[in-house]
Design an enzyme around this catalytic site. Structure first.
Site, PDB file in Angstrom:
ATOM      1  N   ASP A 203      25.044  -8.077   2.437  1.00 42.72           N
ATOM      2  CA  ASP A 203      25.920  -8.409   3.544  1.00 42.72           C
ATOM      3  C   ASP A 203      25.425  -9.586   4.367  1.00 42.72           C
ATOM      4  O   ASP A 203      25.656  -9.643   5.564  1.00 42.72           O
ATOM      5  CB  ASP A 203      26.038  -7.163   4.439  1.00 42.72           C
ATOM      6  CG  ASP A 203      27.396  -7.074   5.098  1.00 42.72           C
ATOM      7  OD1 ASP A 203      28.308  -7.787   4.647  1.00 42.72           O
ATOM      8  OD2 ASP A 203      27.521  -6.321   6.075  1.00 42.72           O
ATOM      9  N   LYS A 205      25.487 -12.778   6.188  1.00 37.83           N
ATOM     10  CA  LYS A 205      26.555 -13.604   6.757  1.00 37.83           C
ATOM     11  C   LYS A 205      26.139 -13.950   8.175  1.00 37.83           C
ATOM     12  O   LYS A 205      25.257 -13.281   8.744  1.00 37.83           O
ATOM     13  CB  LYS A 205      27.896 -12.867   6.734  1.00 37.83           C
ATOM     14  CG  LYS A 205      27.862 -11.543   7.462  1.00 37.83           C
ATOM     15  CD  LYS A 205      29.164 -10.799   7.340  1.00 37.83           C
ATOM     16  CE  LYS A 205      29.031  -9.431   8.015  1.00 37.83           C
ATOM     17  NZ  LYS A 205      30.193  -8.617   7.967  1.00 37.83           N
ATOM     18  N   ASN A 208      25.371 -11.388  10.950  1.00 41.55           N
ATOM     19  CA  ASN A 208      24.218 -10.493  10.796  1.00 41.55           C
ATOM     20  C   ASN A 208      22.889 -11.194  11.030  1.00 41.55           C
ATOM     21  O   ASN A 208      21.829 -10.578  10.926  1.00 41.55           O
ATOM     22  CB  ASN A 208      24.215  -9.857   9.398  1.00 41.55           C
ATOM     23  CG  ASN A 208      25.266  -8.777   9.277  1.00 41.55           C
ATOM     24  OD1 ASN A 208      25.750  -8.273  10.297  1.00 41.55           O
ATOM     25  ND2 ASN A 208      25.625  -8.431   8.060  1.00 41.55           N
ATOM     26  N   ASP A 221      21.425  -4.786  10.177  1.00 43.57           N
ATOM     27  CA  ASP A 221      22.089  -3.942   9.162  1.00 43.57           C
ATOM     28  C   ASP A 221      21.211  -3.549   7.975  1.00 43.57           C
ATOM     29  O   ASP A 221      21.502  -2.578   7.309  1.00 43.57           O
ATOM     30  CB  ASP A 221      23.371  -4.573   8.629  1.00 43.57           C
ATOM     31  CG  ASP A 221      24.584  -4.065   9.386  1.00 43.57           C
ATOM     32  OD1 ASP A 221      24.407  -3.235  10.281  1.00 43.57           O
ATOM     33  OD2 ASP A 221      25.687  -4.500   9.067  1.00 43.57           O
ATOM     34  N   THR A 240      32.980 -10.018   3.878  1.00 44.35           N
ATOM     35  CA  THR A 240      33.634 -11.234   4.310  1.00 44.35           C
ATOM     36  C   THR A 240      33.982 -12.043   3.071  1.00 44.35           C
ATOM     37  O   THR A 240      33.102 -12.363   2.274  1.00 44.35           O
ATOM     38  CB  THR A 240      32.674 -12.025   5.221  1.00 44.35           C
ATOM     39  OG1 THR A 240      32.197 -11.120   6.200  1.00 44.35           O
ATOM     40  CG2 THR A 240      33.357 -13.197   5.871  1.00 44.35           C
TER      41      THR A 240
END
Ligand code: ATP
Length: 411
Positions: A203, A205, A208, A221, A240
């Site tokens: 994840d 991105k 984050n 996360d 995303t």
């Protein structure tokens, strides 16, 4: 698997039907609609899901206050909610203060969720708790507590006072290569740690990538990110759109290679101000991820260009980072030649961005769109809650002014 990736330009008539279905499912927000729980998951066979039992709270052993550490159970009552910091696909993140210690934390609240840790090759011998404990790294937001109610999951995380890295971009909406290099290198150390634990982050991105008070990167996360809505584990295509790796789109098994792809997209966005496969709409973007050749603007240095080309290979088997010594090869790439990895690891390098923090409880580095919002709890599905719980949550469901709200939480 490799055959599908042998060409960089994959004609649309060769995209598997299942992928077309995903493309059709992508809604305007950039997330695919929920996948039926009954569908088979795309999680590789050797990847295990660790579930934190509903009835148990997680309390990190790294907490210094023995009273807290040994406390029976942690609950919402132990925290005072101060501000909204942001929203994610599954819930919101709020600034809160631990009443007993006065320490500020970020509270991530997820509705109707179960907590899973995606872990590859982490053998059964490792308890869930142990894995959570091991995710401790200076560049990864630490999880201090996790507890659940019937319909919500609460994660009490280290509060990244500096806010999101990308909000500190200069007005040109891009970073200089030196600034990008520093943060990419710190984030790479975070990924290295997760991969060593067998955790695929998936994840990566901008949202984050956070900063601590002194300007060092903090990845949030940390692999707990795969939250399953209402018990479904099959949400593998969430994410995303612009950052999705081709192998995830193609519903193939994937491994840490997806993190090198997203790392490449992040690097591209840092250096140019936009992502490489972004198109007018989500469907076209996903199509471009599978088919479009990578184009890099002229002003990107040759070292950065070379690294981007190697990271953004659609075939994960030839992508930089693949293989046993993949991470080492990546760290040794010419783009990172100015980085002293040991110095960086010890956090003795001075960060190029120093966030301004006059009072951490003001959340000055977060978007006013969120921090000025009056905190309210949305109505919950009380069907399965016992009487005591219902009463508890009813107290949350009224919209209060901030002052009243604080006292409501302190009841
Ligand atoms: N530990 C933290 N400290 C401070 N702010 C945080 C922290 N974690 C998240 N945030 C803020 O809250 C926002 C939403 O976070 P969240 O993790 O829910 O978002 P997300 O990554 O987009 O969601 P998802 O879980 O869907 O991937 C972030 O963009 C960030 O601004």
């Amino acid at each position: 698997m490799s055959a599908l990736f042998e060409f960089d330009d994959l004609p649309s008539n060769q995209i598997p039907t299942s992928t077309k279905t995903i493309l059709d499912d992508i809604n305007e927000s950039g997330y695919s609609s929920e996948v039926d729980a009954a569908e088979p998951t795309q999680i590789p066979l050797d990847e295990r899901l660790y579930e934190v039992p509903l009835e148990e709270s997680f309390i990190s052993s790294s907490l210094s206050t023995p009273a807290t550490k040994n406390s029976r159970k942690v609950s919402l009552d132990d925290f005072e909610i101060l501000k909204l910091l942001g929203r994610g696909a599954y819930g919101k993140v709020m600034l809160c203060r631990h009443k007993e210690s006065g320490i500020l934390y970020a509270m991530k609240v997820l509705k109707k969720a179960s907590l899973f840790v995606h872990s590859k090759n982490a053998e059964h011998t490792k308890a869930e708790r142990q894995i959570l404990e091991e995710v401790q790294n200076p560049f990864i937001v630490q999880l201090f507590y996790a507890f659940q109610t019937n319909d919500r999951l609460y994660l009490i995380l280290e509060y990244a006072t500096g806010g999101e890295l990308f909000t500190h971009m200069a007005s040109e909406h891009m970073f200089t290569e030196d600034v990008a290099r520093f943060y990419l290198a710190e984030l790479l150390l975070a990924l290295e740690h997760l991969h060593a634990l067998g955790i695929v982050y998936r994840d990566l991105k901008p949202e984050n990538c956070l900063l601590d008070g002194s300007g060092h990167a903090l990845l949030t996360d940390f692999g707990l990110s795969k939250v399953s809505i209402e018990g479904s584990r099959a949400n593998t295509v969430c994410g995303t759109a612009e950052y999705m790796a081709p192998e995830i789109l193609l519903e193939m098994s994937y491994d840490k290679g997806v993190d090198y792809w997203t790392f490449g997209i992040l690097m591209y966005e840092m250096l140019t101000g936009y992502t490489p496969f972004r198109c007018g709409n989500k469907k076209k973007t996903l199509d471009a991820i599978l088919k479009k050749k990578l184009q890099i603007p002229y002003y990107v240095s040759s070292d950065a260009k070379d690294l981007l080309i190697r990271l953004l290979r659609k075939n994960p088997n030839v992508r930089l980072g693949h293989g046993e010594d993949g991470m080492e090869k990546l760290k040794n790439h010419r783009f990172f030649r100015k980085i002293d990895w040991n110095e960086l690891k010890s956090r003795s390098s001075s960060p190029p961005i120093q966030p301004i923090v006059t009072d951490p409880s003001l959340a000055e580095n977060f978007d006013k769109e969120f921090t000025s919002e009056i905190i309210k709890e949305s109505p919950i599905d009380s069907a399965n809650l016992d009487a005591k719980m219902q009463e508890y949550f009813l107290n949350f469901s009224y919209v209060a002014q901030p002052d009243h709200l604080l006292s409501a939480f302190e009841k």
